[in-house]
Design a protein around this motif. Structure first.
Motif, short mmCIF file in Angstrom:
data_model
loop_
_atom_site.label_atom_id
_atom_site.label_comp_id
_atom_site.label_asym_id
_atom_site.label_seq_id
_atom_site.Cartn_x
_atom_site.Cartn_y
_atom_site.Cartn_z
N HIS A 52 0.88 -0.93 0.17
CA HIS A 52 0.16 -0.16 0.04
C HIS A 52 1.03 1.11 0.17
CE1 HIS A 52 0.88 -1.31 4.11
NE2 HIS A 52 0.63 0.42 4.66
N GLU A 53 2.33 1.00 -0.13
CA GLU A 53 2.89 2.55 0.23
C GLU A 53 3.60 2.41 -1.27
OE1 GLU A 53 6.00 2.22 2.98
OE2 GLU A 53 4.55 1.84 4.86
N SER A 54 3.13 2.84 -1.93
CA SER A 54 4.00 2.96 -3.36
C SER A 54 4.46 4.42 -4.41
CB SER A 54 2.02 2.42 -4.90
OG SER A 54 1.71 3.62 -4.72
N LEU A 55 5.56 3.58 -5.56
CA LEU A 55 5.75 4.26 -5.81
C LEU A 55 6.09 4.22 -7.07
CD1 LEU A 55 7.70 7.40 -6.58
CD2 LEU A 55 9.76 5.54 -6.01
N GLY A 56 5.52 4.70 -8.62
CA GLY A 56 5.90 4.13 -9.69
C GLY A 56 5.78 5.22 -11.07
N ARG A 57 5.69 4.90 -12.67
CA ARG A 57 5.87 5.90 -13.46
C ARG A 57 4.72 5.10 -14.13
NH1 ARG A 57 9.86 9.38 -13.81
NH2 ARG A 57 11.64 9.06 -12.25
N VAL A 58 4.20 6.84 -14.74
CA VAL A 58 2.21 6.75 -15.42
C VAL A 58 3.01 5.62 -16.66
CG1 VAL A 58 1.15 7.85 -16.57
CG2 VAL A 58 1.47 8.12 -14.07
N LEU A 59 2.93 5.04 -17.31
CA LEU A 59 2.64 3.87 -18.99
C LEU A 59 1.83 4.45 -19.24
CD1 LEU A 59 3.05 0.76 -18.61
CD2 LEU A 59 4.45 2.51 -18.44
N GLU A 60 0.55 4.93 -19.32
CA GLU A 60 -1.03 5.32 -19.76
C GLU A 60 -1.76 6.20 -18.82
OE1 GLU A 60 -3.75 1.72 -21.13
OE2 GLU A 60 -1.38 2.82 -22.40
N ASP A 61 -2.03 7.47 -19.28
CA ASP A 61 -3.43 7.78 -18.92
C ASP A 61 -4.29 9.00 -19.38
OD1 ASP A 61 -5.44 9.29 -17.51
OD2 ASP A 61 -3.81 10.54 -16.34
N PRO A 62 -5.43 7.69 -20.10
CA PRO A 62 -6.31 8.25 -20.77
C PRO A 62 -7.44 9.92 -20.81
CG PRO A 62 -6.61 5.89 -21.12
CD PRO A 62 -6.17 6.52 -19.82
N SER A 63 -7.13 10.02 -19.85
CA SER A 63 -7.71 11.08 -19.31
C SER A 63 -6.82 12.23 -19.42
CB SER A 63 -8.24 10.95 -17.49
OG SER A 63 -7.40 10.87 -17.22
N GLY A 64 -5.41 12.22 -19.97
CA GLY A 64 -5.09 13.51 -19.96
C GLY A 64 -4.18 13.89 -18.20
N THR A 65 -4.73 13.59 -17.59
CA THR A 65 -4.49 13.78 -16.21
C THR A 65 -3.17 13.77 -15.85
OG1 THR A 65 -6.98 13.20 -15.10
CG2 THR A 65 -5.35 13.83 -13.36
N LEU A 66 -2.09 12.77 -16.23
CA LEU A 66 -1.17 13.16 -15.67
C LEU A 66 -0.79 12.74 -17.29
CD1 LEU A 66 -1.95 10.69 -12.84
CD2 LEU A 66 -0.72 12.74 -12.87
N GLN A 67 0.59 12.78 -17.21
CA GLN A 67 1.10 12.63 -18.60
C GLN A 67 2.25 10.93 -18.07
OE1 GLN A 67 0.77 13.84 -21.07
NE2 GLN A 67 -0.78 14.97 -19.82
N PRO A 68 2.92 10.23 -19.40
CA PRO A 68 3.89 9.03 -19.04
C PRO A 68 5.01 9.34 -18.47
CG PRO A 68 2.43 8.71 -21.50
CD PRO A 68 1.88 10.62 -20.76
N GLY A 69 5.16 8.66 -18.58
CA GLY A 69 6.95 8.86 -17.42
C GLY A 69 6.54 9.92 -15.74
N ASP A 70 4.67 10.47 -15.77
CA ASP A 70 5.13 11.22 -14.82
C ASP A 70 5.36 9.86 -13.56
OD1 ASP A 70 4.25 13.45 -15.63
OD2 ASP A 70 2.43 13.60 -15.06
N LEU A 71 6.38 11.08 -12.10
CA LEU A 71 6.19 10.31 -11.38
C LEU A 71 4.98 10.01 -10.25
CD1 LEU A 71 8.62 8.17 -9.62
CD2 LEU A 71 8.63 10.93 -7.81
N VAL A 72 4.11 8.81 -9.60
CA VAL A 72 3.27 8.87 -9.08
C VAL A 72 3.02 7.66 -8.12
CG1 VAL A 72 2.01 7.05 -10.86
CG2 VAL A 72 0.34 8.65 -9.73
N ALA A 73 2.54 7.79 -6.93
CA ALA A 73 1.48 7.06 -6.55
C ALA A 73 -0.17 6.77 -6.11
CB ALA A 73 2.26 7.47 -4.89
N GLY A 74 -0.15 5.57 -5.43
CA GLY A 74 -1.96 5.38 -5.72
C GLY A 74 -2.14 5.38 -3.97
#
Length: 348
Positions: free
Chosen positions: A65-87
């Motif tokens: 539950h303590e996450s860290l990742g990089r966005v691969l895709e977001d069709p909504s356009g809220t985030l961009q591929p490569g963005d650092l993100v946590a859930g």
């Protein structure tokens, strides 16, 4: 893909599956490549079979539950591929209750919320995961090695938010903070207190290892004595141990108009001979407040992201005492004496 899983209720079920299915699109529009997952006491309790709930119709629960990742895709356009993100971990209940209906799922009234890696939602300890855009928190790119600290930081960001809301019931000019427990939650609570310009004291049993140095590196004061031996009365206490004796001691130690925030979860079954009447008298006559705080909503996650972005990167990295590749997952989930934060590394 790889996923670290357990069968809830089975204490010998920890494994790393090599053929776990890709995340279903109904989990969320944002597809994320996992970089790392932090490990905490909740994970150890789930592995021990004390609690945990798999998603409906599934036998196993993906941990993390303590996450860290990089966005691969977001069709909504809220985030961009490569963005650092946590859930974000907790999701609102389906009814929803009055609090969940306004985005305060951390204050859920009916207990029907779900949580990634804990309760009825797959966790983030897998090569790829999905979330809805509103549950994805973007991080400063400079946090690429420490962004998994966002979840525990969100917990203390909520604690401080509520402390300040309570403090503003009257003219409030806090000076001194006591944090009990120098684990990840305690150290991050101390960080946020230092960022507020307060005089910070951290109490823990450890007399050696990294904890005293980490506290001093913040500019805070470290104590390894019982609470009742401290020579000051704090304006604010953030209790992070859950140890019953410590909980009672800090409630008695807080100064006039003091606020005690309890974040540690106690195990039951221990009885203590205690003068409840004297505590009640002190709480009433000194206008003190004692409250519990757990989890966090989106606002607190955003506050936590800002706090980490302002923090010293080298200090944050020092909280991570072990980085273990997924191939050695069993080692990662085996506690060591000087552990503060252990990270399961998916990028290794």
């Amino acid at each position: 893909m790889r996923a670290v899983t357990v069968t809830p209720g089975n204490p010998k079920s920890l494994r790393c599956a090599a053929d776990w299915p890709e995340p279903a699109t109904d989990e969320g529009a944002v597809l994320v490549e996992a970089l790392a997952v932090g490990i905490c006491g909740t994970d150890h309790e789930i592995i021990a079979g004390h609690y945990g709930e798999a998603p409906p119709g599934v036998k196993d629960l993906v941990l993390g539950h303590e996450s860290l990742g990089r966005v691969l895709e977001d069709p909504s356009g809220t985030l961009q591929p490569g963005d650092l993100v946590a859930g974000i971990v907790r999701h609102p209940d389906p009814v929803p209750c009055p609090n969940c209906a306004v985005g305060e799922w951390d204050m859920c009234r009916n207990g029907r919320y779900t949580e990634h890696g804990i309760k009825a939602l797959p966790g983030f300890a897998r090569d790829r995961w999905r979330v809805q855009p509103q549950f994805a928190v973007g991080l400063d790119p400079a946090l690429a090695r420490v962004g998994m600290l966002l979840e525990p930081t969100s917990v203390v960001a909520k604690a401080w938010d509520h402390i300040e809301r309570i403090g503003n019931r009257a003219e409030w000019q806090p000076q001194t903070v006591l944090v009990t427990g120098a684990g990840p939650i305690g150290l991050l609570a101390a960080l946020l207190a230092v960022q507020r310009g307060l005089a910070v004291h951290v109490l823990d049993r450890a007399t050696s290892g990294p904890k005293p140095d980490l506290v001093r590196a913040l500019g805070a004061t470290y104590h390894a004595v019982p609470v009742n031996e401290l020579d000051f009365e704090p304006d604010v206490v953030v209790e992070c141990t859950g140890a019953p004796v410590v909980v009672l001691d800090v409630m008695c130690k807080a100064g006039i108009n003091g606020i005690v925030c309890l974040t540690g979860v106690s195990s039951g079954g221990r009885k203590i001979d205690f003068d409840a009447g004297s505590l009640n008298r002190a709480l009433v006559l000194e206008n003190n407040v004692v409250f519990g705080s757990v989890n966090a909503n989106r606002r607190h996650w955003d506050m936590a992201a800002e706090a980490l972005a302002r923090a010293d990167r080298s200090w944050l990295e020092s909280l991570i005492t072990r980085r273990v590749p997924v191939g050695a997952y069993a080692e990662a989930y085996t506690p060591q004496p000087d552990d503060i934060k252990v990270v399961l590394d998916f990028a290794a």
